[in-house]
Design a protein around this motif. Sequence first.
Motif, PDB file in Angstrom:
ATOM      1  N   THR A  33      51.970  75.422  39.093  1.00  0.00           N
ATOM      2  CA  THR A  33      52.688  76.109  38.013  1.00  0.00           C
ATOM      3  C   THR A  33      54.121  75.592  37.852  1.00  0.00           C
ATOM      4  OG1 THR A  33      53.487  77.903  39.448  1.00  0.00           O
ATOM      5  CG2 THR A  33      51.324  78.174  38.410  1.00  0.00           C
ATOM      6  N   TRP A  34      54.445  74.518  38.521  1.00  0.00           N
ATOM      7  CA  TRP A  34      55.776  73.905  38.389  1.00  0.00           C
ATOM      8  C   TRP A  34      56.130  73.662  36.927  1.00  0.00           C
ATOM      9  CZ3 TRP A  34      59.944  72.848  41.316  1.00  0.00           C
ATOM     10  CH2 TRP A  34      60.834  71.848  40.898  1.00  0.00           C
ATOM     11  N   THR A  35      55.145  73.278  36.137  1.00  0.00           N
ATOM     12  CA  THR A  35      55.408  72.983  34.732  1.00  0.00           C
ATOM     13  C   THR A  35      55.979  74.190  33.994  1.00  0.00           C
ATOM     14  OG1 THR A  35      54.477  72.008  32.729  1.00  0.00           O
ATOM     15  CG2 THR A  35      53.066  73.553  33.931  1.00  0.00           C
ATOM     16  N   PHE A  36      55.571  75.413  34.388  1.00  0.00           N
ATOM     17  CA  PHE A  36      56.093  76.606  33.727  1.00  0.00           C
ATOM     18  C   PHE A  36      57.596  76.750  33.960  1.00  0.00           C
ATOM     19  CE2 PHE A  36      51.726  78.838  34.391  1.00  0.00           C
ATOM     20  CZ  PHE A  36      51.186  78.087  33.360  1.00  0.00           C
ATOM     21  N   TRP A  37      58.053  76.315  35.142  1.00  0.00           N
ATOM     22  CA  TRP A  37      59.490  76.360  35.424  1.00  0.00           C
ATOM     23  C   TRP A  37      60.205  75.156  34.815  1.00  0.00           C
ATOM     24  CZ3 TRP A  37      62.677  72.870  37.878  1.00  0.00           C
ATOM     25  CH2 TRP A  37      63.994  73.302  38.068  1.00  0.00           C
ATOM     26  N   GLN A  81      37.980  81.300  39.299  1.00  0.00           N
ATOM     27  CA  GLN A  81      37.754  79.856  39.328  1.00  0.00           C
ATOM     28  C   GLN A  81      39.039  79.072  39.058  1.00  0.00           C
ATOM     29  OE1 GLN A  81      33.734  80.020  37.022  1.00  0.00           O
ATOM     30  NE2 GLN A  81      33.545  78.357  38.506  1.00  0.00           N
ATOM     31  N   MET A  82      40.150  79.711  39.396  1.00  0.00           N
ATOM     32  CA  MET A  82      41.441  79.039  39.290  1.00  0.00           C
ATOM     33  C   MET A  82      42.368  79.590  40.361  1.00  0.00           C
ATOM     34  SD  MET A  82      43.979  78.708  35.994  1.00  0.00           S
ATOM     35  CE  MET A  82      44.698  77.120  35.605  1.00  0.00           C
ATOM     36  N   ILE A  83      43.150  78.711  40.975  1.00  0.00           N
ATOM     37  CA  ILE A  83      44.188  79.109  41.924  1.00  0.00           C
ATOM     38  C   ILE A  83      45.501  78.511  41.449  1.00  0.00           C
ATOM     39  CG2 ILE A  83      45.042  78.899  44.295  1.00  0.00           C
ATOM     40  CD1 ILE A  83      42.118  78.710  45.202  1.00  0.00           C
ATOM     41  N   CYS A  84      46.513  79.350  41.306  1.00  0.00           N
ATOM     42  CA  CYS A  84      47.832  78.887  40.867  1.00  0.00           C
ATOM     43  C   CYS A  84      48.740  78.690  42.075  1.00  0.00           C
ATOM     44  CB  CYS A  84      48.455  79.904  39.913  1.00  0.00           C
ATOM     45  SG  CYS A  84      47.626  80.019  38.314  1.00  0.00           S
ATOM     46  N   LEU A  85      49.365  77.541  42.133  1.00  0.00           N
ATOM     47  CA  LEU A  85      50.332  77.251  43.184  1.00  0.00           C
ATOM     48  C   LEU A  85      51.728  77.505  42.629  1.00  0.00           C
ATOM     49  CD1 LEU A  85      48.893  73.828  44.481  1.00  0.00           C
ATOM     50  CD2 LEU A  85      48.316  76.144  45.263  1.00  0.00           C
ATOM     51  N   ASP A  86      52.377  78.562  43.123  1.00  0.00           N
ATOM     52  CA  ASP A  86      53.753  78.858  42.703  1.00  0.00           C
ATOM     53  C   ASP A  86      54.665  78.013  43.581  1.00  0.00           C
ATOM     54  OD1 ASP A  86      55.992  79.891  41.584  1.00  0.00           O
ATOM     55  OD2 ASP A  86      55.563  81.981  42.061  1.00  0.00           O
ATOM     56  N   ARG A 117      62.917  79.244  43.365  1.00  0.00           N
ATOM     57  CA  ARG A 117      62.724  79.556  41.943  1.00  0.00           C
ATOM     58  C   ARG A 117      61.290  80.017  41.692  1.00  0.00           C
ATOM     59  NH1 ARG A 117      63.720  73.630  42.125  1.00  0.00           N
ATOM     60  NH2 ARG A 117      65.902  74.117  41.841  1.00  0.00           N
ATOM     61  N   PRO A 118      60.932  81.201  42.195  1.00  0.00           N
ATOM     62  CA  PRO A 118      59.557  81.694  42.027  1.00  0.00           C
ATOM     63  C   PRO A 118      59.214  81.932  40.568  1.00  0.00           C
ATOM     64  CG  PRO A 118      60.985  83.431  42.847  1.00  0.00           C
ATOM     65  CD  PRO A 118      61.793  82.173  42.889  1.00  0.00           C
ATOM     66  N   MET A 119      57.958  81.649  40.221  1.00  0.00           N
ATOM     67  CA  MET A 119      57.482  81.851  38.852  1.00  0.00           C
ATOM     68  C   MET A 119      56.588  83.077  38.725  1.00  0.00           C
ATOM     69  SD  MET A 119      58.510  79.997  36.354  1.00  0.00           S
ATOM     70  CE  MET A 119      57.283  80.708  35.279  1.00  0.00           C
ATOM     71  N   TRP A 120      56.080  83.605  39.838  1.00  0.00           N
ATOM     72  CA  TRP A 120      55.021  84.607  39.744  1.00  0.00           C
ATOM     73  C   TRP A 120      55.442  85.851  38.954  1.00  0.00           C
ATOM     74  CZ3 TRP A 120      55.366  89.514  41.967  1.00  0.00           C
ATOM     75  CH2 TRP A 120      56.403  89.710  42.890  1.00  0.00           C
ATOM     76  N   ARG A 121      56.673  86.283  39.151  1.00  0.00           N
ATOM     77  CA  ARG A 121      57.104  87.474  38.426  1.00  0.00           C
ATOM     78  C   ARG A 121      57.350  87.166  36.951  1.00  0.00           C
ATOM     79  NH1 ARG A 121      58.646  92.119  40.760  1.00  0.00           N
ATOM     80  NH2 ARG A 121      59.235  91.152  42.729  1.00  0.00           N
ATOM     81  N   ARG A 122      57.965  86.009  36.695  1.00  0.00           N
ATOM     82  CA  ARG A 122      58.237  85.622  35.307  1.00  0.00           C
ATOM     83  C   ARG A 122      56.948  85.360  34.543  1.00  0.00           C
ATOM     84  NH1 ARG A 122      62.178  80.680  36.071  1.00  0.00           N
ATOM     85  NH2 ARG A 122      61.786  80.466  33.832  1.00  0.00           N
ATOM     86  N   ALA A 123      55.894  84.945  35.269  1.00  0.00           N
ATOM     87  CA  ALA A 123      54.615  84.633  34.624  1.00  0.00           C
ATOM     88  C   ALA A 123      53.610  85.774  34.757  1.00  0.00           C
ATOM     89  CB  ALA A 123      54.036  83.355  35.213  1.00  0.00           C
ATOM     90  N   GLU A 124      54.122  86.979  35.001  1.00  0.00           N
ATOM     91  CA  GLU A 124      53.267  88.175  35.080  1.00  0.00           C
ATOM     92  C   GLU A 124      52.142  87.987  36.092  1.00  0.00           C
ATOM     93  OE1 GLU A 124      52.096  89.627  31.236  1.00  0.00           O
ATOM     94  OE2 GLU A 124      54.058  89.210  30.344  1.00  0.00           O
ATOM     95  N   TRP A 168      51.888  81.655  47.489  1.00  0.00           N
ATOM     96  CA  TRP A 168      53.344  81.585  47.667  1.00  0.00           C
ATOM     97  C   TRP A 168      53.651  80.251  48.339  1.00  0.00           C
ATOM     98  CZ3 TRP A 168      57.460  80.846  50.805  1.00  0.00           C
ATOM     99  CH2 TRP A 168      58.678  81.484  50.510  1.00  0.00           C
ATOM    100  N   CYS A 169      54.323  79.371  47.617  1.00  0.00           N
ATOM    101  CA  CYS A 169      54.523  78.002  48.108  1.00  0.00           C
ATOM    102  C   CYS A 169      55.995  77.670  48.321  1.00  0.00           C
ATOM    103  CB  CYS A 169      53.923  76.987  47.126  1.00  0.00           C
ATOM    104  SG  CYS A 169      52.155  77.165  46.851  1.00  0.00           S
ATOM    105  N   ASN A 170      56.216  76.677  49.146  1.00  0.00           N
ATOM    106  CA  ASN A 170      57.556  76.206  49.494  1.00  0.00           C
ATOM    107  C   ASN A 170      57.570  74.689  49.359  1.00  0.00           C
ATOM    108  OD1 ASN A 170      59.983  75.525  50.722  1.00  0.00           O
ATOM    109  ND2 ASN A 170      59.605  76.662  52.607  1.00  0.00           N
TER     110      ASN A 170
END
Length: 705
Positions: free
Chosen positions: A319-323, A345-350, A356-363, A372-374
């Motif tokens: 999900t880096w592209t979203f940021w 059938q999808m796993i999102c890597l934040d 700069r977490p995206m999970w909250r901004r991306a609902e 949760w990635c580092n």
Amino acid sequence: MKTDTLSVKSAKALAQRLLGERADGFAFEEITKDGDKDVFELETRRDKVVIRGNNGVSMAMGLNWYLKEHCKRSVSLRGNNINLPDKLPEIDGVFRKASWAKHRYFLNYCAFGYSMPWWDWSQWERLIDYMALNGINAPLAVTGQEATWQAVCKRLGMTDEQIGGFLAGPPYLPFGWMGCLDGWGGPLPESWIDSHEKLGRQILDRERALGMTPVQQGFTGHVPAALKDKFPDAKMHTVNWVEWTTYLLDPLDPLFQKIADLFMEEQSKRFGSDHMYASDTFIEMTPPSGETSYLENLGKAIFRGMSKSDPEAVWVFQTWTFWHQSKFWTQPRIKAFLDAVPNEQMICLDLACEDRPMWRRAESFHGKPWLWCNIQNYGNKVFLGGGLDKINDGIMEVRHDKDRGNLRGIGFVNEGLGYNPVIHDLMFEMAWRDNDVDIDSWTKRHAGYRYGHSNSDAEQAWKTLRETVYASPIKHPFHFLSVMSRVPGFEEKPDVHYDNNRLAEAWEYMLKASEELGEIDAFQFDLVNIARQVLSNYALVFHKQMEQAYKEKDADAFDVSSKHLLQLFLDIDELVGTREELLLGKNLEDAKRWGQTPDEKAILEWNARQILTLWGTTEINGYARKEWSGLISGYYHKRWQKFIDHINKELLKGEPYDDKRFKKELMTFMEMWSDAHETYPDKPIGSSVDVAQRMWSKYGMNFSF
């Protein structure tokens, strides 16, 4: 319990590779999961330590836990301490631990370019063992993809020359898989493609035997430029990244599914499948259309490209592209893209939750499972730093957040394997902990197992490190970088957020501890790394003196300070030259060994040099910079010498400094350096402890700015 399964055999083999004959002191048994969780158990039975787990990874994690907690021994990618006690410590009762994290993902595409492009099987074997020992069960596995794409291109009627223009050089291949570029650093030798197809199979076989689920490549829609002429009726979009333009098939064009089918068929034929596929069409690029219908169709097309051939396919998406493209990726666009795929059938890597977490901004990614990635390290740069608190607190906070959505685990997605093993240790452990840790006591514990036993000076050094370099996360790719590796001039300044004198205290404590710990490999690495960072930061002192002398037109003062700066660089070069991990020569020799002819060796060496320096032609100059012996003396030192020579001409001869002329001359030098073939030591020289002690004596105790 089972004692003769593939998992047990794999765990035994790993223990033997790691411990030699001392592996006979361990027995391995396979047990069932703890509900739906991976689990390991430790127990002393008669004269053996029994390690149980539901697969090879769980058993290996149990072995590593025992080594740390009971033997005070450490396995890392940057220095080891694995000389076991004569008698293995006994375990009281049965110790049992389960992981809350279903998925423990590891590796970033970029790591295949910045850390591992030249690795052979022996190096990969060590990394896979390390992954298993740290509980990784979902590693990115894209070695050998060039063979898949070569076969696909041939079936599409492309010539060898056209294929050569599509497949990039070895360190640039992962950027091709993400659709960023074509052909840069190529053409690839045929021998490389064949050998890495074989290597890719070896990697996957070992990962699968240990119970890992490798994440393979999925078709992204990125296609060779040659296809626009071969299929003139196909609808294609151009996509731009930095200085490259690539081609993306429209998701509604029939050719999209045709190539996806070919890709999946050829990949499966060579490498099999574990049903997890990474696919990142717009990692740092702007999509050709912002219409939600287009983004929905693109999501459906990418997923259908996997699921038509493999109904069990799971799309692993960064999900880096979203940021990175946050202005483009509005909430309706994110939702349209993600909703195109069934949730399970999808796993999102934040990707960068530590900063700069995206999970909250991306609902919470609209119901998709996510990790949760580092990132921690950008470009595999050499630096000391990282956010221990952010990892510890951040993971626990999100686990207890009611809005966390479908959190399924963690991911360590560093762009390079990095030079901060303490960050690795905490990150991997957090997947097996249900509560946060006290970072002060945890850091003390880390020092104990890293060096074999408690030492008050080493513990004090780590207390200082925890309060300085490990107090905040890496905020951007150029965080903490020295004057030394920056483009010479007076404009750029390092971004150091701690007192360098305090970091020097850690160096001094380590020198005191060296009387007792100096023979331990892990200690030697840490001592060099700390001293290197202090001296690297200290370059700013001489840089400031140079700048002041220049402003005051004081030629003598400039001469003194510039000579100090250049000598400091050479001293750092000598210091890091005592460690194999920090040798340019080792990297270059690893690259050249894959070539079968002088021409092949030359193009591979060019790739190895270019990725470290200019990267492309101009715009990513120095992104993957390294504070390595050989690179410092043969590249950074020479760049600064050229700059100093230009300034001296102004101060001594009255010739005004011409920045444009200097940058042109510098570019010529940098281009020539990538084309050159001078050699550098590929084996460490000197004693790490002795050189670190001598540098301390030379530079004294005042390292402030």
